[in-house]
Scaffold this motif. Structure first.
Motif, PDB file in Angstrom:
ATOM      1  N   CYS A 100       8.749  19.207  -6.285  1.00  0.00           N
ATOM      2  CA  CYS A 100       7.475  19.917  -6.413  1.00  0.00           C
ATOM      3  C   CYS A 100       6.453  19.064  -7.162  1.00  0.00           C
ATOM      4  N   THR A 101       5.196  19.239  -6.802  1.00  0.00           N
ATOM      5  CA  THR A 101       4.115  18.568  -7.512  1.00  0.00           C
ATOM      6  C   THR A 101       4.083  19.053  -8.959  1.00  0.00           C
ATOM      7  N   VAL A 102       4.263  20.351  -9.131  1.00  0.00           N
ATOM      8  CA  VAL A 102       4.341  20.944 -10.471  1.00  0.00           C
ATOM      9  C   VAL A 102       5.798  21.367 -10.660  1.00  0.00           C
ATOM     10  N   ALA A 103       6.511  20.646 -11.505  1.00  0.00           N
ATOM     11  CA  ALA A 103       7.957  20.843 -11.667  1.00  0.00           C
ATOM     12  C   ALA A 103       8.331  22.279 -12.036  1.00  0.00           C
ATOM     13  N   GLU A 104       7.464  22.975 -12.755  1.00  0.00           N
ATOM     14  CA  GLU A 104       7.759  24.348 -13.172  1.00  0.00           C
ATOM     15  C   GLU A 104       7.859  25.307 -11.990  1.00  0.00           C
ATOM     16  N   ASN A 105       7.389  24.885 -10.831  1.00  0.00           N
ATOM     17  CA  ASN A 105       7.444  25.747  -9.649  1.00  0.00           C
ATOM     18  C   ASN A 105       8.808  25.724  -8.963  1.00  0.00           C
ATOM     19  N   GLY A 106       9.750  24.929  -9.455  1.00  0.00           N
ATOM     20  CA  GLY A 106      11.072  24.836  -8.852  1.00  0.00           C
ATOM     21  C   GLY A 106      11.773  26.179  -8.767  1.00  0.00           C
ATOM     22  N   GLY A 107      11.678  26.986  -9.813  1.00  0.00           N
ATOM     23  CA  GLY A 107      12.301  28.307  -9.817  1.00  0.00           C
ATOM     24  C   GLY A 107      11.707  29.232  -8.772  1.00  0.00           C
ATOM     25  N   ILE A 108      10.394  29.132  -8.577  1.00  0.00           N
ATOM     26  CA  ILE A 108       9.723  29.961  -7.572  1.00  0.00           C
ATOM     27  C   ILE A 108      10.196  29.566  -6.182  1.00  0.00           C
ATOM     28  N   VAL A 109      10.273  28.251  -5.942  1.00  0.00           N
ATOM     29  CA  VAL A 109      10.727  27.764  -4.639  1.00  0.00           C
ATOM     30  C   VAL A 109      12.161  28.225  -4.374  1.00  0.00           C
ATOM     31  N   GLY A 123      19.360  39.148   9.877  1.00  0.00           N
ATOM     32  CA  GLY A 123      18.971  39.069  11.269  1.00  0.00           C
ATOM     33  C   GLY A 123      17.476  39.025  11.494  1.00  0.00           C
ATOM     34  N   ASN A 124      16.691  38.907  10.449  1.00  0.00           N
ATOM     35  CA  ASN A 124      15.245  38.854  10.574  1.00  0.00           C
ATOM     36  C   ASN A 124      14.806  37.399  10.472  1.00  0.00           C
ATOM     37  N   SER A 125      14.858  36.683  11.594  1.00  0.00           N
ATOM     38  CA  SER A 125      14.531  35.262  11.557  1.00  0.00           C
ATOM     39  C   SER A 125      13.030  35.028  11.373  1.00  0.00           C
ATOM     40  N   ASN A 126      12.204  36.018  11.665  1.00  0.00           N
ATOM     41  CA  ASN A 126      10.760  35.877  11.455  1.00  0.00           C
ATOM     42  C   ASN A 126      10.397  35.848   9.988  1.00  0.00           C
ATOM     43  N   ALA A 127      11.241  36.423   9.156  1.00  0.00           N
ATOM     44  CA  ALA A 127      10.935  36.494   7.721  1.00  0.00           C
ATOM     45  C   ALA A 127      11.486  35.296   6.960  1.00  0.00           C
ATOM     46  N   GLY A 128      12.228  34.435   7.632  1.00  0.00           N
ATOM     47  CA  GLY A 128      12.729  33.223   6.977  1.00  0.00           C
ATOM     48  C   GLY A 128      11.566  32.389   6.495  1.00  0.00           C
ATOM     49  N   LEU A 129      11.707  31.824   5.326  1.00  0.00           N
ATOM     50  CA  LEU A 129      10.614  31.090   4.712  1.00  0.00           C
ATOM     51  C   LEU A 129      10.865  29.594   4.724  1.00  0.00           C
ATOM     52  N   THR A 130       9.813  28.854   4.975  1.00  0.00           N
ATOM     53  CA  THR A 130       9.878  27.416   4.820  1.00  0.00           C
ATOM     54  C   THR A 130       8.836  27.057   3.773  1.00  0.00           C
ATOM     55  N   VAL A 131       9.292  26.594   2.634  1.00  0.00           N
ATOM     56  CA  VAL A 131       8.375  26.278   1.544  1.00  0.00           C
ATOM     57  C   VAL A 131       8.217  24.772   1.479  1.00  0.00           C
ATOM     58  N   ARG A 132       7.023  24.305   1.738  1.00  0.00           N
ATOM     59  CA  ARG A 132       6.754  22.870   1.707  1.00  0.00           C
ATOM     60  C   ARG A 132       5.738  22.529   0.611  1.00  0.00           C
ATOM     61  N   VAL A 133       4.869  23.446   0.301  1.00  0.00           N
ATOM     62  CA  VAL A 133       3.831  23.176  -0.688  1.00  0.00           C
ATOM     63  C   VAL A 133       4.232  23.803  -2.008  1.00  0.00           C
ATOM     64  N   CYS A 134       4.313  23.006  -3.038  1.00  0.00           N
ATOM     65  CA  CYS A 134       4.640  23.573  -4.342  1.00  0.00           C
ATOM     66  C   CYS A 134       3.932  22.740  -5.382  1.00  0.00           C
TER      67      CYS A 134
END
Length: 134
Positions: A100-109, A123-134
């Motif tokens: 993460c750009t801001v290390a403190e955001n690791g827990g949020i990610v 079974g809800n594949s639409n709700a799966g999250l891809t987190v790239r920006v932190c």
């Protein structure tokens, strides 16, 4: 194997052998749950005691002739040690913080990834999250 059991738990299991009775499955399962959760070294059983007893009971049903020590070893093999899983989670959080750009955001990610994994398991594949920006 019983070699993986800390001496304090092995000693307690040995004390319980004389009264160990698998015909009373509920009591036997509760004995193992108590043994796994009341010492400084704990097994990573489900948090809810009823669910933990039920999970241990399932293992007990398929191993009715196991001794108390053997049963303890089977439960440890199935669920693992709580401290090992906590260490792995801490390492994962540290690794995520490093990306993460801001290390403190690791827990949020990490929390968002866990949430996405739970949705995906449901079974809800639409709700799966891809987190790239932190």
């Amino acid at each position: 194997s019983s070699d993986d059991i800390p001496p304090v738990l092995a000693k307690e299991a040995a004390k319980l052998e004389s009264s160990w009775d698998t015909s009373d499955r509920k009591n036997a399962a509760q004995t193992i749950v108590d043994l796994c959760t009341t010492h400084e070294v704990t097994v990573d059983l489900p948090q809810d005691e009823k669910k933990a007893r039920k999970a241990v009971g399932k293992i007990l049903l398929s191993n009715m002739d196991a001794t108390c020590a053997e049963m303890l070893a089977l439960v440890v093999k199935e669920f693992g040690w709580a401290s090992v899983k906590e260490d792995a989670k801490a390492r994962q959080k540290s690794a995520l913080a490093g990306s993460c750009t801001v290390a403190e955001n690791g827990g949020i990610v990490q929390a968002l990834q866990e949430l996405g994994d739970l949705y995906f398991k449901d079974g809800n594949s639409n709700a799966g999250l891809t987190v790239r920006v932190c």
